[in-house]
Design an enzyme around this catalytic site. Structure first.
Site, PDB file in Angstrom:
ATOM      1  CG  HIS A 122      -0.399   0.153   2.516  1.00  0.00           C
ATOM      2  ND1 HIS A 122       0.006  -0.922   3.274  1.00  0.00           N
ATOM      3  CD2 HIS A 122      -0.137   1.250   3.269  1.00  0.00           C
ATOM      4  CE1 HIS A 122       0.474  -0.489   4.429  1.00  0.00           C
ATOM      5  NE2 HIS A 122       0.398   0.826   4.451  1.00  0.00           N
ATOM      6  CG  ASP A 153       0.126  -4.211   2.634  1.00  0.00           C
ATOM      7  OD1 ASP A 153       0.029  -3.609   1.549  1.00  0.00           O
ATOM      8  OD2 ASP A 153       0.369  -3.648   3.713  1.00  0.00           O
ATOM      9  CB  SER A 228       3.385   1.627   5.895  1.00  0.00           C
ATOM     10  OG  SER A 228       2.193   1.459   6.583  1.00  0.00           O
TER      11      SER A 228
END
Length: 504
Positions: A122, A153, A228
Site C-alpha cells: 500500500h 500487502d 509502513s
C-alpha cells in the site's frame, strides 16, 4: 469491543495497484544474508539497544511515491442558484476535469546488497513514480517496482546504486516467541528515521480484513503513519517482519501494531523476482469453523478441533485425494489447523504441484470417528478465487419453542430461478423464499435466497422433499447443508446447526 467500535488504519495509502509485474527471467536472484537460528533467550537484556539501532539504521530507507488523481467534471453545490444560472449561463458552477498529484510516504528495508528492497504494497500501489532515499539522506534513487502482492500487502522494489548496499540480515520468523523484544524502525510522520521498542504481543493474528492472507506478528512497539514498509527487528538486529498496519480508534498508535512475518514476505519476494507473480497452492475444499454442535452432528468427539469440510470441488486435488463432505482437517503437512484462515494460509504458501499430507478426522454414523492421512497433489489457486475467505458458522440461536424449520418458506429451484439469482446450474435443492426473523432457522443463520441442499445428511431435491424431511427430523438439533451467495465473489456451501426444540 465490537467490530464497529474499532478501526483498522492503513498507514500511508490505499487503492488498487496499477504497477505492472516484471516479466519472468528479467530479474537477477537477490543476494540475501540469512541467519535462521533462534535467539538465545537466556542472555540478560542489554542496558542499551544503541548498537542494534546503529547496525540496522543504514538498511532502512524512506520511500516517496507520487500518483496522479484524475478528477472528472462536477458541479459545485454552492454555485447552483437558479437565479445566477439564469444570467450567467448553464455552465456556471461546473468544475472542469483536472488532474492532481498526490504524494505518499513510507519506509522500506534493503534486503540485498544488489538493490532489492522490501516494503508494504500500500506504500506504492497506484504510484506513477517511486523514489528511495537512503538513511543518510545524501542521495535519492528512482526505484523500479519489481512486483506487488496485494493479498499479503508486500511489494518488491529495486534501485541501481552502482555499489553494494547495506543489506539487513533476515531471521526465521517461525522461531519468534511471544515476549521477545523487538524494535520498529521507519520514518513516522516524516520526522526522520525513528526507532521504537516493544515486545511480540502475539503471533499468527488474522481475521481483520486488512489483507487476503493474514498471519501477522502483533507488537506494541510504536508504529505510526510513515512506518509502513519499515523494519521490525529482533534484539540482534535481524529482520523478522515488515510493518504494515495498526488497530486504532483515534488514528494514532494505541499499542496494537501488525507486521508481515519475514518468512511470508521472503516467499512472496522470491516468487515476484523469479516469476513476476505469486503462485499459490490450491486444495479445492470449502471449509468452516467446527462448532461443538457441528461436531455432535457428525458423531465426532466433544473435544474435536480443526476445520470442517463443507464442500469438495469436483476434479480438484481434494477430490482426487479422497476428501468427503464432513471431514475435519486437523493438520496440514504436520502443522496444526485451528481455523479456516490458518488452513487457507498453509495451503496458499505451498507450491503448486507439491504433495501435501493432510490429517483428517472422519465421523461415522455406525461407530467411532477415525483419523486418516490423505495425500493431495496441490494445483495452482485460480485467479478468480478470493484469497483467505474462510467462512465461520453463524452463532446458533437460543431455544424458542418451535420446530427448526418453522417460519421458513421454500420453493422449487428451477432453471428460471437459477438464471435470475445467478445460482450455478449444478446446485440442486429447495430455494428459501422467506425466513421469519424470529424463527430458530433465522437465528441459526438461514437467510432468504439460500438453497437447502441437505437436511440431516439427506439430499434435498425440491421443496416437497425439504418439507417432508423437516417433518421427520428428531432430536434437539437439525443439521442443514446450504448454498448461499457471498457479498463479493461466487457463492459457496456450508453447514448450519438449527435448534429443533418443540413447544411443550
Amino acid at each position: 469491543m465490537t467490530t464497529n467500535a474499532r478501526a483498522i488504519i492503513w498507514l500511508v495509502l490505499s487503492g488498487y495497484c496499477t504497477v505492472a509485474f516484471a516479466g519472468q527471467g528479467t530479474n537477477p536472484a537477490p543476494k540475501l544474508n540469512i541467519e535462521d537460528r533462534p535467539l538465545d533467550r537466556e542472555l540478560r537484556a542489554p542496558i542499551s539497544f544503541a548498537p542494534v539501532a546503529k547496525k540496522v539504521a543504514t538498511s532502512v530507507v524512506n520511500i516517496y511515491s507520487t500518483m496522479t488523481i484524475h478528477e472528472g467534471s462536477s458541479q459545485d453545490p454552492l454555485l447552483t442558484d437558479p437565479f445566477l444560472r439564469r444570467f450567467l449561463g448553464e455552465q456556471f458552477g461546473h468544475m472542469q476535469p483536472r488532474d492532481r498529484k498526490e504524494q505518499g510516504l513510507g519506509s522500506g528495508v534493503i534486503v540485498s546488497s544488489d538493490g532489492y528492497i522490501l516494503t508494504a504494497n500500500h506504500v506504492v500501489e497506484g504510484a506513477d513514480t517511486v523514489k528511495v532515499a537512503l538513511s543518510d539522506g545524501e542521495k535519492e534513487f528512482d526505484a523500479k517496482v519489481v512486483g506487488t502482492d496485494p493479498p499479503t500487502d508486500i511489494a518488491v522494489l529495486r534501485i541501481d546504486a552502482k555499489k553494494p548496499l547495506p543489506a539487513i540480515t533476515l531471521a526465521d520468523s517461525d522461531k519468534l516467541e511471544v515476549g521477545d523484544i523487538v524494535l520498529a524502525i521507519g520514518n513516522p510522520f516524516a520526522v526522520g528515521q525513528t526507532v521504537t521498542m516493544g515486545i511480540i504481543s502475539a503471533l499468527q493474528r488474522g481475521g481483520f480484513g486488512i489483507s487476503g492472507y493474514e498471519d501477522f506478528i502483533q507488537t506494541d512497539a510504536a508504529i505510526n503513519p510513515g512506518n509502513s514498509g519499515g523494519a521490525l527487528v529482533d534484539v540482534e538486529g535481524r529482520l523478522v517482519g515488515i510493518n504494515t498496519a495498526i488497530v486504532s480508534r483515534s488514528g494514532g498508535f494505541q499499542g496494537v501494531g501488525f507486521a508481515v512475518p519475514i518468512n511470508m514476505a521472503r516467499y512472496v519476494m522470491d516468487q515476484l523476482i523469479t516469476f513476476g507473480k505469486v503462485s499459490r497452492g490450491y486444495l479445492g475444499v470449502g471449509i468452516q469453523s467446527l462448532t461443538p454442535d457441528l461436531a455432535k452432528e457428525f458423531n465426532l468427539p466433544d473435544e474435536s478441533s480443526g476445520v470442517l469440510v463443507d464442500e469438495v470441488t469436483p476434479n480438484s486435488a481434494a477430490a482426487k485425494a479422497g476428501f468427503q463432505d464432513g471431514d475435519v482437517i486437523l493438520e496440514f503437512n504436520g502443522k496444526r489447523v485451528t481455523d479456516p484462515g490458518r488452513l487457507h494460509l498453509l495451503v496458499a504458501q505451498a507450491t503448486p504441484g507439491a504433495k501435501a499430507n493432510i490429517r483428517v478426522l472422519r465421523g461415522s454414523s455406525a461407530g467411532k470417528a477415525s483419523e486418516k492421512i490423505l495425500t493431495a497433489t496441490l494445483t495452482e489457486l485460480p485467479q478468480e478465487d478470493l484469497a483467505g475467505r474462510g467462512r465461520n458458522s453463524p452463532e446458533e440461536g437460543s431455544r424458542q419453542g418451535t420446530d427448526a424449520l418453522d417460519g421458513v418458506e421454500v420453493t422449487d429451484l428451477d432453471a428460471a430461478a437459477k438464471r435470475q439469482l445467478q445460482i450455478p446450474r449444478t446446485i440442486q435443492g429447495a430455494l428459501v423464499t422467506n425466513v421469519d426473523p424470529n424463527s430458530n432457522a433465522a437465528q441459526g443463520g438461514l437467510s432468504q435466497g439460500d438453497v437447502i441442499l441437505e437436511i440431516s445428511h439427506q439430499r434435498v431435491r425440491n421443496a416437497d422433499a425439504a418439507v417432508a424431511l423437516s417433518q421427520k427430523v428428531k432430536g434437539d438439533k437439525v443439521l442443514l447443508r446450504i448454498w448461499s451467495r457471498q457479498e463479493n465473489g461466487p457463492g459457496s456451501t456450508h453447514y448450519l446447526v438449527v435448534d429443533n426444540s418443540k413447544q411443550k
